[in-house]
Design a protein around this motif. Structure first.
Motif, PDB file in Angstrom:
ATOM      1  N   ARG A   1       0.755  -1.229   0.117  1.00 29.47           N
ATOM      2  CA  ARG A   1       0.033   0.030  -0.177  1.00 29.47           C
ATOM      3  C   ARG A   1       0.837   1.216  -0.166  1.00 29.47           C
ATOM      4  NH1 ARG A   1      -4.741  -0.600   4.167  1.00 29.47           N
ATOM      5  NH2 ARG A   1      -5.736   1.092   2.901  1.00 29.47           N
ATOM      6  N   LEU A   2       0.195   2.339  -0.289  1.00 31.33           N
ATOM      7  CA  LEU A   2       1.106   3.593  -0.285  1.00 31.33           C
ATOM      8  C   LEU A   2       1.665   3.660   1.259  1.00 31.33           C
ATOM      9  CD1 LEU A   2      -1.237   5.998  -2.086  1.00 31.33           C
ATOM     10  CD2 LEU A   2       0.729   4.973  -3.076  1.00 31.33           C
TER      11      LEU A   2
ATOM     12  N   TYR B   1       8.263   0.231  -7.768  1.00 30.90           N
ATOM     13  CA  TYR B   1       7.275   0.510  -6.989  1.00 30.90           C
ATOM     14  C   TYR B   1       7.617   1.171  -5.321  1.00 30.90           C
ATOM     15  CZ  TYR B   1       4.094  -2.363  -9.699  1.00 30.90           C
ATOM     16  OH  TYR B   1       3.387  -2.766 -10.815  1.00 30.90           O
TER      17      TYR B   1
ATOM     18  N   LYS C   1       4.795   4.027  -4.896  1.00 35.94           N
ATOM     19  CA  LYS C   1       4.372   3.631  -3.715  1.00 35.94           C
ATOM     20  C   LYS C   1       4.450   4.574  -2.576  1.00 35.94           C
ATOM     21  CE  LYS C   1       1.903  -0.616  -5.425  1.00 35.94           C
ATOM     22  NZ  LYS C   1       0.497  -0.378  -5.012  1.00 35.94           N
TER      23      LYS C   1
END
Length: 371
Positions: free
Chosen positions: A273-274, A300, A304
């Motif tokens: 998740r962020l 990512y 993210k």
């Protein structure tokens, strides 16, 4: 000059040669040697004649004050840990711990009983834990590195794991590096191992949702029934780890406690998740490879806004007293701990290899029978 010295006949596990590729039992050997004892004024009066033998050797006399702070210990339990494999390879560029030397005894953390002491802080009969040899007896010339066992009412073997380095690794990695919040989603790889089983239970105590991966159905069942994970899966039965993670974390992963590396890390990154956090504790899938696997999804980390931090437990020794609340968790039944114990030094090489084949169930250690 001929001198007479006292020594303990001592069985020990040595490294036969530097290792490349997969570690094998033949890379190690159990031999019989003699461990010299400290001078008489360093506490030898505490020994019995049966603990010693007299040998004759050619050697220079030590300085008058040599060995006065030494401590002779009888090893009771020795720990098997994944990082030991790295120390069996010769590194041109020094690693974070020194390489083992072929022909010399392996060392790692263990639980010991003091037999003889020349150090004012230790006396015969004390139970301690710290770095020792993979052998019956070890002469420790830096006893300030040893810690006394504060909870002898709990199994002594716990000080190779949940109350020792593995426990402190889990505690510091989860609370200091991951900084969890109640309600977050946590993924733990090699979740039934020495560290992973503790991380998952600490996450549950914190109020997180926890899923673990392991290498057998037996281990998966343990994660869900004994350790209280919300769910778990057998990664060997998952043809696509990315699909598996989306199934168990449909809203994504807030915290990943990384013990594996390679394809598992690659699959985790797009499922974070962020502002997720990854604590890089170990990468056991890479330790026996001549060429480490590549990781392709690192972009990512940027998109993210992830924080991935590697850590060494040595950096957190100063918080051991705070960490000892773990003893309370154990006594209250809030934390369970599973050990995989084999008996005798002859079994130690095979026990170590079990770590890299997922054959162990729980913390792998070796008990050395007491006299």
């Amino acid at each position: 000059m001929v001198m007479v010295t006292a020594a303990v006949t001592n069985r020990r596990v040595i490294l036969k040669r530097y290792v490349t590729g997969m570690l094998s039992e033949d890379d190690m050997e159990v031999v019989t040697a003699e461990t010299p004892l400290p001078p008489a004024d360093a506490g030898l009066a505490m020994l019995s004649e049966d603990d010693m033998e007299v040998v004759t050797a050619e050697a220079p006399l030590p300085p008058a004050d040599a060995g006065l702070a030494a401590v002779l210990v009888k090893n009771l339990y020795i720990s098997c840990d994944p990082y030991m494999r790295s120390r069996m390879t010769r590194h041109e560029v020094p690693s974070y711990v020194p390489d083992y030397v072929p022909g010399e005894v392996l060392t790692n953390y263990g639980v010991m009983k003091v037999i003889s002491s020349g150090h004012p802080d230790f006396k015969a009969g004390d139970l301690v834990w710290g770095v020792t040899g993979w052998e019956e007896y070890t002469l420790i010339d830096n006893p300030e590195s040893l810690s006394k066992i504060n909870h002898p009412d709990l199994p002594l073997s716990y000080y190779t794991g949940v109350l020792g380095i593995a426990g402190l690794t889990a505690y510091a990695g989860f609370f200091e590096v991951c900084k969890p919040k109640k309600g977050e989603h946590v993924f733990v790889s090699t979740a039934s191992g020495a560290v992973g089983q503790i991380v998952g239970q600490l996450a549950k105590i914190t109020g997180c949702h926890v899923v673990g991966s392991a290498g057998s159905d037996e281990k998966v069942n343990l994660l869900k029934t004994k350790f209280g994970f919300d769910d778990a899966f057998n990664y060997k039965k998952e043809p696509d780890l990315d699909v598996a993670l989306k199934r168990y974390f449909p809203k994504g992963i807030d915290i990943y406690f990384e013990n594996v590396g390679g394809s598992t890390l690659d699959a985790v990154l797009p499922n974070m998740r962020l502002f997720g956090r990854i604590a890089a504790c170990g990468m056991i899938s890479q330790y026996n490879l001549d060429s480490p696997d590549g990781v392709h999804n690192l972009f990512y980390i940027i998109t993210k806004r992830l924080r991935m931090e590697g850590f060494l437990v040595f950096d957190y020794f100063g918080m051991y007293r705070q960490f000892e609340e773990m003893a309370g968790y154990l006594k209250e039944g809030k934390v369970e701990y599973l050990q995989d114990i084999v008996e005798g030094l002859d079994a130690a090489p095979a026990a170590l290899i079990r770590l890299y084949t997922s054959s162990n169930v729980g913390k792998q250690l070796v008990t050395i029978p007491r006299d």
